[in-house]
Design an enzyme around this catalytic site. Structure first.
Site, mmCIF file in Angstrom:
data_model
loop_
_atom_site.group_PDB
_atom_site.id
_atom_site.type_symbol
_atom_site.label_atom_id
_atom_site.label_comp_id
_atom_site.label_asym_id
_atom_site.label_seq_id
_atom_site.Cartn_x
_atom_site.Cartn_y
_atom_site.Cartn_z
ATOM 1 N N TYR A 87 27.450 -6.131 -17.276
ATOM 2 C CA TYR A 87 26.984 -7.484 -17.601
ATOM 3 C C TYR A 87 28.133 -8.304 -18.205
ATOM 4 O O TYR A 87 28.621 -8.004 -19.299
ATOM 5 C CB TYR A 87 25.810 -7.468 -18.592
ATOM 6 C CG TYR A 87 24.546 -6.793 -18.066
ATOM 7 C CD1 TYR A 87 24.329 -6.591 -16.704
ATOM 8 C CD2 TYR A 87 23.560 -6.358 -18.944
ATOM 9 C CE1 TYR A 87 23.176 -5.977 -16.236
ATOM 10 C CE2 TYR A 87 22.400 -5.750 -18.480
ATOM 11 C CZ TYR A 87 22.221 -5.561 -17.116
ATOM 12 O OH TYR A 87 21.076 -4.952 -16.666
ATOM 13 N N PRO A 127 10.495 -8.264 -16.345
ATOM 14 C CA PRO A 127 9.034 -8.239 -16.524
ATOM 15 C C PRO A 127 8.392 -9.605 -16.320
ATOM 16 O O PRO A 127 7.189 -9.694 -16.100
ATOM 17 C CB PRO A 127 8.857 -7.759 -17.968
ATOM 18 C CG PRO A 127 10.114 -8.193 -18.652
ATOM 19 C CD PRO A 127 11.200 -8.058 -17.629
ATOM 20 N N LEU A 128 9.225 -10.667 -16.384
ATOM 21 C CA LEU A 128 8.702 -12.018 -16.130
ATOM 22 C C LEU A 128 9.074 -12.487 -14.723
ATOM 23 O O LEU A 128 8.980 -13.678 -14.422
ATOM 24 C CB LEU A 128 9.279 -12.999 -17.167
ATOM 25 C CG LEU A 128 8.861 -12.731 -18.614
ATOM 26 C CD1 LEU A 128 9.683 -13.567 -19.593
ATOM 27 C CD2 LEU A 128 7.374 -13.027 -18.780
ATOM 28 N N GLY A 155 5.366 -19.746 -15.104
ATOM 29 C CA GLY A 155 4.671 -20.894 -14.527
ATOM 30 C C GLY A 155 5.478 -22.172 -14.646
ATOM 31 O O GLY A 155 5.000 -23.264 -14.319
ATOM 32 N N GLN A 186 11.953 -12.795 -13.582
ATOM 33 C CA GLN A 186 13.070 -13.712 -13.830
ATOM 34 C C GLN A 186 12.596 -15.128 -14.156
ATOM 35 O O GLN A 186 13.280 -16.102 -13.864
ATOM 36 C CB GLN A 186 14.050 -13.687 -12.658
ATOM 37 C CG GLN A 186 14.607 -12.266 -12.453
ATOM 38 C CD GLN A 186 15.819 -12.174 -11.575
ATOM 39 O OE1 GLN A 186 15.970 -12.966 -10.651
ATOM 40 N NE2 GLN A 186 16.684 -11.203 -11.839
ATOM 41 N N GLY A 187 11.435 -15.229 -14.759
ATOM 42 C CA GLY A 187 10.942 -16.535 -15.211
ATOM 43 C C GLY A 187 9.849 -17.090 -14.324
ATOM 44 O O GLY A 187 9.130 -18.013 -14.714
ATOM 45 N N LEU A 188 9.680 -16.516 -13.128
ATOM 46 C CA LEU A 188 8.621 -17.002 -12.217
ATOM 47 C C LEU A 188 7.261 -17.001 -12.908
ATOM 48 O O LEU A 188 6.473 -17.939 -12.791
ATOM 49 C CB LEU A 188 8.545 -16.107 -10.971
ATOM 50 C CG LEU A 188 7.398 -16.455 -10.027
ATOM 51 C CD1 LEU A 188 7.862 -17.425 -8.953
ATOM 52 C CD2 LEU A 188 6.798 -15.228 -9.373
HETATM 53 N N1 LIG Z 1 18.639 -1.951 -14.527
HETATM 54 C C1 LIG Z 1 18.739 -2.948 -13.714
HETATM 55 O O1 LIG Z 1 19.113 -2.810 -12.541
HETATM 56 C C2 LIG Z 1 18.353 -4.320 -14.214
HETATM 57 C C3 LIG Z 1 18.188 -5.387 -13.304
HETATM 58 C C4 LIG Z 1 17.802 -6.626 -13.826
HETATM 59 C C5 LIG Z 1 17.620 -6.795 -15.206
HETATM 60 N N2 LIG Z 1 17.828 -5.737 -16.056
HETATM 61 C C6 LIG Z 1 17.625 -5.886 -17.520
HETATM 62 O O2 LIG Z 1 16.348 -6.464 -17.758
HETATM 63 C C7 LIG Z 1 16.492 -7.649 -18.550
HETATM 64 C C8 LIG Z 1 15.402 -8.632 -18.177
HETATM 65 O O3 LIG Z 1 15.331 -8.877 -16.778
HETATM 66 P P1 LIG Z 1 15.719 -10.288 -16.137
HETATM 67 O O4 LIG Z 1 16.602 -11.015 -17.069
HETATM 68 O O5 LIG Z 1 16.176 -10.002 -14.742
HETATM 69 O O6 LIG Z 1 14.310 -11.039 -15.960
HETATM 70 P P2 LIG Z 1 13.137 -11.512 -16.945
HETATM 71 O O7 LIG Z 1 13.258 -10.886 -18.265
HETATM 72 O O8 LIG Z 1 11.900 -11.321 -16.158
HETATM 73 O O9 LIG Z 1 13.399 -13.078 -17.037
HETATM 74 C C9 LIG Z 1 14.252 -13.629 -17.995
HETATM 75 C C10 LIG Z 1 14.234 -15.147 -17.869
HETATM 76 O O10 LIG Z 1 12.897 -15.636 -17.945
HETATM 77 C C11 LIG Z 1 12.861 -16.851 -18.706
HETATM 78 N N3 LIG Z 1 12.028 -16.604 -19.892
HETATM 79 C C12 LIG Z 1 12.153 -15.600 -20.818
HETATM 80 N N4 LIG Z 1 11.216 -15.676 -21.777
HETATM 81 C C13 LIG Z 1 10.456 -16.748 -21.454
HETATM 82 C C14 LIG Z 1 9.328 -17.368 -22.072
HETATM 83 N N5 LIG Z 1 8.785 -16.874 -23.194
HETATM 84 N N6 LIG Z 1 8.800 -18.473 -21.499
HETATM 85 C C15 LIG Z 1 9.316 -18.987 -20.346
HETATM 86 N N7 LIG Z 1 10.389 -18.442 -19.719
HETATM 87 C C16 LIG Z 1 10.954 -17.332 -20.274
HETATM 88 C C17 LIG Z 1 14.303 -17.174 -19.066
HETATM 89 O O11 LIG Z 1 14.874 -17.990 -18.044
HETATM 90 P P3 LIG Z 1 14.829 -19.622 -18.036
HETATM 91 O O12 LIG Z 1 14.533 -20.088 -19.407
HETATM 92 O O13 LIG Z 1 16.193 -20.008 -17.550
HETATM 93 O O14 LIG Z 1 13.768 -19.935 -17.025
HETATM 94 C C18 LIG Z 1 14.965 -15.796 -19.032
HETATM 95 O O15 LIG Z 1 16.345 -15.825 -18.796
HETATM 96 C C19 LIG Z 1 17.930 -8.118 -18.280
HETATM 97 O O16 LIG Z 1 18.430 -8.943 -19.303
HETATM 98 C C20 LIG Z 1 18.650 -6.788 -18.213
HETATM 99 O O17 LIG Z 1 18.910 -6.300 -19.520
HETATM 100 C C21 LIG Z 1 18.164 -4.512 -15.563
#
Ligand SMILES: NC(=O)c1ccc[n+]([C@@H]2O[C@H](COP(=O)([O-])OP(=O)(O)OC[C@H]3O[C@@H](n4cnc5c(N)ncnc54)[C@H](OP(=O)(O)O)[C@@H]3O)[C@@H](O)[C@H]2O)c1
Length: 325
Positions: free
Chosen positions: A62, A202-203, A210, A205-207
């Site tokens: 990262y 888990p979100l 909503g 990626q923000g989808l």
């Molecule tokens: N092992 C692997 O291969 C792998 C792959 C992917 C991720 N990961 C790990 O998992 C973590 C999380 O996954 P991810 O970052 O891909 O996706 P995520 O946690 O599903 O989505 C994160 C994004 O959602 C939005 N968000 C977060 N909290 C929110 C809230 N309360 N209300 C509205 N929007 C919110 C933000 O984006 P905006 O505000 O810009 O919309 C944020 O950057 C990563 O940081 C990483 O540590 C691991």
């Protein structure tokens, strides 16, 4: 905050059901910019600690080490309150390389011990015997506490554990309302054996917040390449988002909080949402206290099953078109 208690030998580790993912820290993929990397990210970590978050997830890849550095500096003197997880990208998965890379990660994090050291992806060409030899050596000298894997099938997770000769505690996989394949075998395995599934994205990626729709799509690198954010798919997600909103209303919560509560409804799961602001972090942490009723859980699952996004080869020309437009 709610926790999973894990017996780690000398003591019991408390792993928060909601952790913090830090791919966003210093990474161009998310494009949150310099002031996020230099200021906001640190404030997010400190606030997370105050709110009882113990699980922090990063990876050597990262931001090419920047995420580990930012996280380590932000944790600073609060080391004992954190359960620090990082990952090795297994390009050359032989024991001496694994050992060197763990030392480099620990140095960037500024710690003497990595609580959970994970293999980021299964190497498609090399089985896990050599990498686990390195992991065993790292555990023996105390540089690594627990060993984990990521993006592993159940079969390969078990094979990795056999190669290590002791528990491979966690498997970090994509798990959300729109990525439910871990329910097939990983969750039942974890639930019946005391292993843990760490849910990434888990979100979605923000989808699932909503916040995005056809005419308001995110533009950063990660999401422009994610078919879920195609205009057609955002439209198709409407019904699921509506159900999230309905359940959210009953809990005086937000759709994002309900999406997280849904993921950690299963007992062996912890989630590691990323956050672009302190407010998001606070909201995500608060989701740990939301208990969905069985009816709400099933209604969300049914809406998720009806969501039928365009994916695979069909999505490719659309992704190119969406990028150009
Ligand atoms: N092992 C692997 O291969 C792998 C792959 C992917 C991720 N990961 C790990 O998992 C973590 C999380 O996954 P991810 O970052 O891909 O996706 P995520 O946690 O599903 O989505 C994160 C994004 O959602 C939005 N968000 C977060 N909290 C929110 C809230 N309360 N209300 C509205 N929007 C919110 C933000 O984006 P905006 O505000 O810009 O919309 C944020 O950057 C990563 O940081 C990483 O540590 C691991």
């Amino acid at each position: 905050m709610r926790y999973l208690s894990i017996d780690t030998g000398p003591e019991t580790a408390k792993i928060s059901r909601i952790g913090l993912g830090t791919w966003q820290f210093g990474s161009r993929d998310w494009g949150y910019g310099q002031s996020y990397a230099e200021q906001e990210a640190r404030v997010i970590v400190r606030r997370a600690l105050e709110l009882g978050v113990t699980l922090f997830d990063t990876a050597e890849i990262y931001g090419f080490g920047r995420s580990e550095r930012i996280l380590g500096e932000a944790i600073g003197g609060n080391r004992e309150s954190a359960f620090l997880a990082t990952k090795i990208f297994p390009v050359l998965p032989v024991a001496p390389v694994v050992e060197q890379r763990a030392v480099a990660s620990a140095n960037r994090l500024g710690v003497r011990r990595i609580d959970l050291y994970q293999v980021h992806q299964p190497n498609p060409l090399v089985r896990d015997g050599t990498i686990m030899r390195g992991m065993r050596a790292l555990q023996r000298v105390g540089l690594v506490g627990e060993v984990g894997v990521s993006n592993y099938s159940l079969e390969r997770w078990r094979a990795a554990e056999a190669a290590l000769g002791s528990p491979v505690l966690t498997n970090q996989v994509q798990y959300s309302l729109v990525a439910r394949s871990p329910e097939r075998d990983l969750l039942p395995f974890a639930e019946s054996t005391g292993h843990v599934v760490i849910a990434y994205s888990p979100l979605a990626q923000g989808l699932l917040s909503g916040r995005y729709h056809r005419d308001s799509r995110p533009t950063n690198r990660v999401r422009i390449a994610n078919p879920l954010f195609l205009p057609e798919n955002l439209e198709r997600a409407d019904e699921l988002i509506t159900t999230l909103r309905e359940v959210a209303e009953a809990h005086a919560a937000t759709p994002a909080q309900i999406a997280l509560a849904w993921v950690i409804h299963r007992p062996a799961v912890v989630a590691i949402p990323g956050a672009s602001s302190v407010e998001q972090l606070e909201s995500n942490v608060a989701a740990a206290s939301i208990e969905l009723t069985e009816d709400q859980y099933q209604a969300l699952k049914a809406a998720a099953i009806r969501f039928n996004p365009i994916t695979g080869p069909q999505a490719v020309p659309r992704l190119i078109r969406a990028r150009i437009s």
